[in-house]
Design a protein around this motif. Structure first.
Motif, PDB file in Angstrom:
ATOM      1  N   GLU A 165      45.891  47.207  27.764  1.00 32.06           N
ATOM      2  CA  GLU A 165      46.792  46.099  27.433  1.00 32.06           C
ATOM      3  C   GLU A 165      46.129  44.762  27.752  1.00 32.06           C
ATOM      4  O   GLU A 165      45.553  44.578  28.834  1.00 32.06           O
ATOM      5  N   PRO A 166      46.166  43.792  26.850  1.00 32.87           N
ATOM      6  CA  PRO A 166      45.554  42.483  27.117  1.00 32.87           C
ATOM      7  C   PRO A 166      46.196  41.808  28.323  1.00 32.87           C
ATOM      8  O   PRO A 166      47.402  41.936  28.555  1.00 32.87           O
ATOM      9  N   ASP A 167      45.386  41.109  29.108  1.00 35.12           N
ATOM     10  CA  ASP A 167      45.892  40.361  30.259  1.00 35.12           C
ATOM     11  C   ASP A 167      46.155  38.932  29.806  1.00 35.12           C
ATOM     12  O   ASP A 167      45.259  38.091  29.788  1.00 35.12           O
ATOM     13  N   ASP A 168      47.400  38.668  29.411  1.00 31.93           N
ATOM     14  CA  ASP A 168      47.738  37.353  28.858  1.00 31.93           C
ATOM     15  C   ASP A 168      48.512  36.492  29.839  1.00 31.93           C
ATOM     16  O   ASP A 168      49.242  35.573  29.444  1.00 31.93           O
ATOM     17  N   ASP A 169      48.365  36.774  31.143  1.00 28.71           N
ATOM     18  CA  ASP A 169      49.085  36.007  32.154  1.00 28.71           C
ATOM     19  C   ASP A 169      48.282  34.755  32.516  1.00 28.71           C
ATOM     20  O   ASP A 169      47.268  34.827  33.206  1.00 28.71           O
ATOM     21  N   ASP A 170      48.723  33.605  32.049  1.00 30.24           N
ATOM     22  CA  ASP A 170      48.043  32.341  32.346  1.00 30.24           C
ATOM     23  C   ASP A 170      48.486  31.746  33.679  1.00 30.24           C
ATOM     24  O   ASP A 170      47.843  30.826  34.199  1.00 30.24           O
ATOM     25  N   THR A 171      49.566  32.282  34.242  1.00 32.42           N
ATOM     26  CA  THR A 171      50.102  31.716  35.485  1.00 32.42           C
ATOM     27  C   THR A 171      49.498  32.358  36.722  1.00 32.42           C
ATOM     28  O   THR A 171      49.576  31.802  37.814  1.00 32.42           O
ATOM     29  N   GLY A 172      48.941  33.565  36.586  1.00 29.64           N
ATOM     30  CA  GLY A 172      48.402  34.276  37.740  1.00 29.64           C
ATOM     31  C   GLY A 172      49.453  35.036  38.527  1.00 29.64           C
ATOM     32  O   GLY A 172      49.164  35.598  39.583  1.00 29.64           O
ATOM     33  N   ALA A 173      50.684  35.071  38.013  1.00 32.74           N
ATOM     34  CA  ALA A 173      51.770  35.722  38.749  1.00 32.74           C
ATOM     35  C   ALA A 173      51.538  37.213  38.908  1.00 32.74           C
ATOM     36  O   ALA A 173      52.026  37.826  39.863  1.00 32.74           O
ATOM     37  N   THR A 174      50.800  37.812  37.960  1.00 32.56           N
ATOM     38  CA  THR A 174      50.583  39.257  38.031  1.00 32.56           C
ATOM     39  C   THR A 174      49.179  39.608  38.519  1.00 32.56           C
ATOM     40  O   THR A 174      48.721  40.725  38.351  1.00 32.56           O
ATOM     41  N   PHE A 175      48.486  38.653  39.144  1.00 32.23           N
ATOM     42  CA  PHE A 175      47.135  38.918  39.635  1.00 32.23           C
ATOM     43  C   PHE A 175      47.136  39.647  40.970  1.00 32.23           C
ATOM     44  O   PHE A 175      46.118  40.167  41.393  1.00 32.23           O
ATOM     45  N   GLY A 176      48.261  39.665  41.646  1.00 34.04           N
ATOM     46  CA  GLY A 176      48.315  40.338  42.930  1.00 34.04           C
ATOM     47  C   GLY A 176      47.790  39.460  44.056  1.00 34.04           C
ATOM     48  O   GLY A 176      47.858  38.228  43.992  1.00 34.04           O
ATOM     49  N   THR A 177      47.235  40.108  45.094  1.00 34.67           N
ATOM     50  CA  THR A 177      46.775  39.405  46.293  1.00 34.67           C
ATOM     51  C   THR A 177      45.273  39.158  46.199  1.00 34.67           C
ATOM     52  O   THR A 177      44.518  40.080  45.870  1.00 34.67           O
ATOM     53  N   PRO A 178      44.790  37.951  46.478  1.00 31.70           N
ATOM     54  CA  PRO A 178      43.369  37.629  46.291  1.00 31.70           C
ATOM     55  C   PRO A 178      42.404  38.610  46.953  1.00 31.70           C
ATOM     56  O   PRO A 178      41.398  38.987  46.354  1.00 31.70           O
ATOM     57  N   ALA A 179      42.683  39.037  48.173  1.00 32.70           N
ATOM     58  CA  ALA A 179      41.743  39.902  48.899  1.00 32.70           C
ATOM     59  C   ALA A 179      41.571  41.267  48.240  1.00 32.70           C
ATOM     60  O   ALA A 179      40.589  41.976  48.526  1.00 32.70           O
ATOM     61  N   TYR A 180      42.488  41.648  47.345  1.00 34.13           N
ATOM     62  CA  TYR A 180      42.451  42.986  46.754  1.00 34.13           C
ATOM     63  C   TYR A 180      42.241  42.963  45.241  1.00 34.13           C
ATOM     64  O   TYR A 180      42.285  44.013  44.596  1.00 34.13           O
ATOM     65  N   ALA A 181      42.013  41.777  44.668  1.00 37.90           N
ATOM     66  CA  ALA A 181      41.893  41.656  43.216  1.00 37.90           C
ATOM     67  C   ALA A 181      40.469  41.985  42.767  1.00 37.90           C
ATOM     68  O   ALA A 181      39.498  41.474  43.329  1.00 37.90           O
ATOM     69  N   ALA A 182      40.353  42.817  41.747  1.00 40.66           N
ATOM     70  CA  ALA A 182      39.046  43.165  41.186  1.00 40.66           C
ATOM     71  C   ALA A 182      38.473  41.961  40.434  1.00 40.66           C
ATOM     72  O   ALA A 182      39.222  41.180  39.840  1.00 40.66           O
ATOM     73  N   PRO A 183      37.148  41.797  40.440  1.00 39.44           N
ATOM     74  CA  PRO A 183      36.539  40.622  39.778  1.00 39.44           C
ATOM     75  C   PRO A 183      36.925  40.475  38.314  1.00 39.44           C
ATOM     76  O   PRO A 183      37.147  39.358  37.839  1.00 39.44           O
ATOM     77  N   GLU A 184      37.040  41.594  37.586  1.00 45.33           N
ATOM     78  CA  GLU A 184      37.327  41.490  36.150  1.00 45.33           C
ATOM     79  C   GLU A 184      38.725  40.957  35.867  1.00 45.33           C
ATOM     80  O   GLU A 184      38.997  40.460  34.771  1.00 45.33           O
TER      81      GLU A 184
END
Length: 456
Positions: A165-184
């Motif tokens: 599914e395309p990642d179309d979140d421009d707000t970052g609300a669904t990015f999760g927590t910075p320390a656990y986010a994958a680079p991609e």
């Protein structure tokens, strides 16, 4: 007077009565509630904020409903309630769990690596099931893994997505927590299972080190930390665990292992002795049964020492205990010589034949010297069936084991991976008290026979 909503005692959708607020996050509240229709406790997740949060609740329910796995918290229902102001509030009804999260456990400090491996194995198995159903969790972290009395549970599919599914979140609300986010994820790439493997690597890292590889709170801090590289893993870890963690943390998602491969690698690292009581790692299986390996005549070393050192009296006592515990070997009773009264026990002399250990329990007359893979597999099935009949294996566990056995293809040259999975499952269920130690010993013995003949 202004009504506070939601509140304890509120009835949602004429069915779910809110009882206690369990957790409040940035996007939702989780309540303990009662399903008054089915008279059972449940967890109710009410989204907070705007319509986007409501849309995520609907997505979470739809995606989580695809999944049915003992390591994933179940979603029971999706409904909508009406707030006092007339607006609609969607909510998700989930399995209510007891226990503590890995995040709560880590407040005490890092875990023993054996406990971390046990938890990681369960998480990888849950992820493998989710990925097979086309679901990517996207938020693997200690707060979303719960240590329950009946095992490890993966929670919160609130920002999950369908694979591809395309990642179309421009707000970052669904990015999760910075320390656990994958680079991609920061590059806006479509959802892919490898993202969850990065999260698994961070989870394993934090469990053994006490903090994630990038201990940051903001996206700016994460970018700066990534320029200097992750923190070091502690010394003393098995090389296989260290290698797996770094493979999961690889910046290139295509170089990370799959969830199924990670589960296999972690399952092989589970120690035979417990590291801590939070996740029960079972004691080594009892060695009262002297197992003969097909066509080799090798015996369990502990049983051999029992006959050579402990003496005749101890062997007799152990044999009686074995009969009382697991039902003893089939056939008639045998007479056993007792030492004279008042004579101390002694090891047998060089001219005295050492007593033979009791034969392994069998349910069929298959000669061990001519054991085939098909016959060895049948012996494992027979042990499961007999254990369930005797009440020594819980029925749901017996069904789980039989389902795994049905997946073994006897035409394969080597079935060691499937045997590893079954052996790990037996150890896990023994730690949960779902089968007896004697039954676990029989199953492990027959699984090793299956491994031996398949690799011959």
């Amino acid at each position: 007077m202004h009504d506070v909503w939601p509140a304890s005692g509120v009835l949602l959708a004429s069915r779910y009565r809110l009882v206690t607020l369990l957790e409040t996050g940035g996007m939702a509240q989780v309540w303990r509630a009662v399903d008054e229709l089915l008279d059972r406790p449940v967890a109710v997740k009410l989204p907070a904020g705007d319509t986007r949060a409501a849309h995520l609740a609907w997505r979470e329910a739809r995606l989580a409903a695809r999944l049915s796995h003992p390591g994933i918290a179940a979603v029971h229902d999706y409904r909508e309630a009406v707030r006092p102001d007339g607006s609609v509030a969607p909510f998700v009804v989930m399995e209510l769990l007891s226990g503590e999260t890995v995040a709560a456990r880590l407040v005490e400090g890092p875990m023993p690596w054996g406990e971390a491996v046990s938890i990681g194995t369960a998480v990888a198995a849950a992820l493998a099931a989710a990925h097979a159903a086309g679901v990517v969790h996207r938020d693997i972290k200690p707060g979303n893994v719960m240590l329950c009395p009946d095992g490890v549970k993966l929670l919160d599919f609130g920002i999950s997505a369908a694979a591809g599914e395309p990642d179309d979140d421009d707000t970052g609300a669904t990015f999760g927590t910075p320390a656990y986010a994958a680079p991609e994820r920061l590059d806006g790439k479509p959802a892919e299972p490898a993202t969850d493997l990065y999260g698994l690597g961070v989870l394993l890292f934090e469990m053994v080190a006490g903090e994630p590889p990038y201990c940051v709170d903001t996206w700016e801090e994460l970018a700066a930390a990534q320029a200097t590289g992750p923190s070091r893993l502690p010394d003393g870890l098995p090389a296989g665990l260290r290698d797996l963690i770094y493979r999961c943390l690889d910046d290139d998602p295509y170089r990370r292992p799959s969830a199924a491969d990670a589960r296999k690698a972690l399952a092989r690292l589970i120690p035979s002795t417990p590291a801590r009581s939070t996740i029960p790692l079972p004691e080594p299986p009892p060695t009262g049964l002297a197992r003969v390996i097909p066509a080799t005549g090798r015996r369990n070393r502990t049983a051999g020492r029992l006959g050579a050192v402990a003496g005749l009296a101890l062997v007799v006592a152990a044999f009686v205990l074995l009969i009382n515990t697991v039902g003893g070997p089939d056939g008639g009773d045998e007479e056993t010589a007792q030492p004279p009264v008042g004579t101390p026990s002694a090891a047998p002399s060089a001219t005295t034949a050492a007593p033979q250990p009791p034969p392994a329990i069998t349910t069929e007359a298959t000669p061990t010297a001519t054991l085939t893979v098909d016959a060895a597999l049948g012996r494992v099935r027979a042990a499961v069936e007999r254990g369930e009949e005797r009440g020594e294996i819980r029925p749901d566990v017996a069904l789980d084991l039989m389902n795994l056995l049905r997946q073994i293809d006897v035409s394969d040259v080597d079935v060691s991976d499937q045997v590893d999975q079954l052996s790990s499952k037996v150890r896990q269920r023994l730690g949960e008290g779902a089968l007896t130690e004697a039954q676990a010993s029989v199953l492990q013995s027959r699984l090793e026979d299956l491994r031996d003949v398949s690799g011959a």
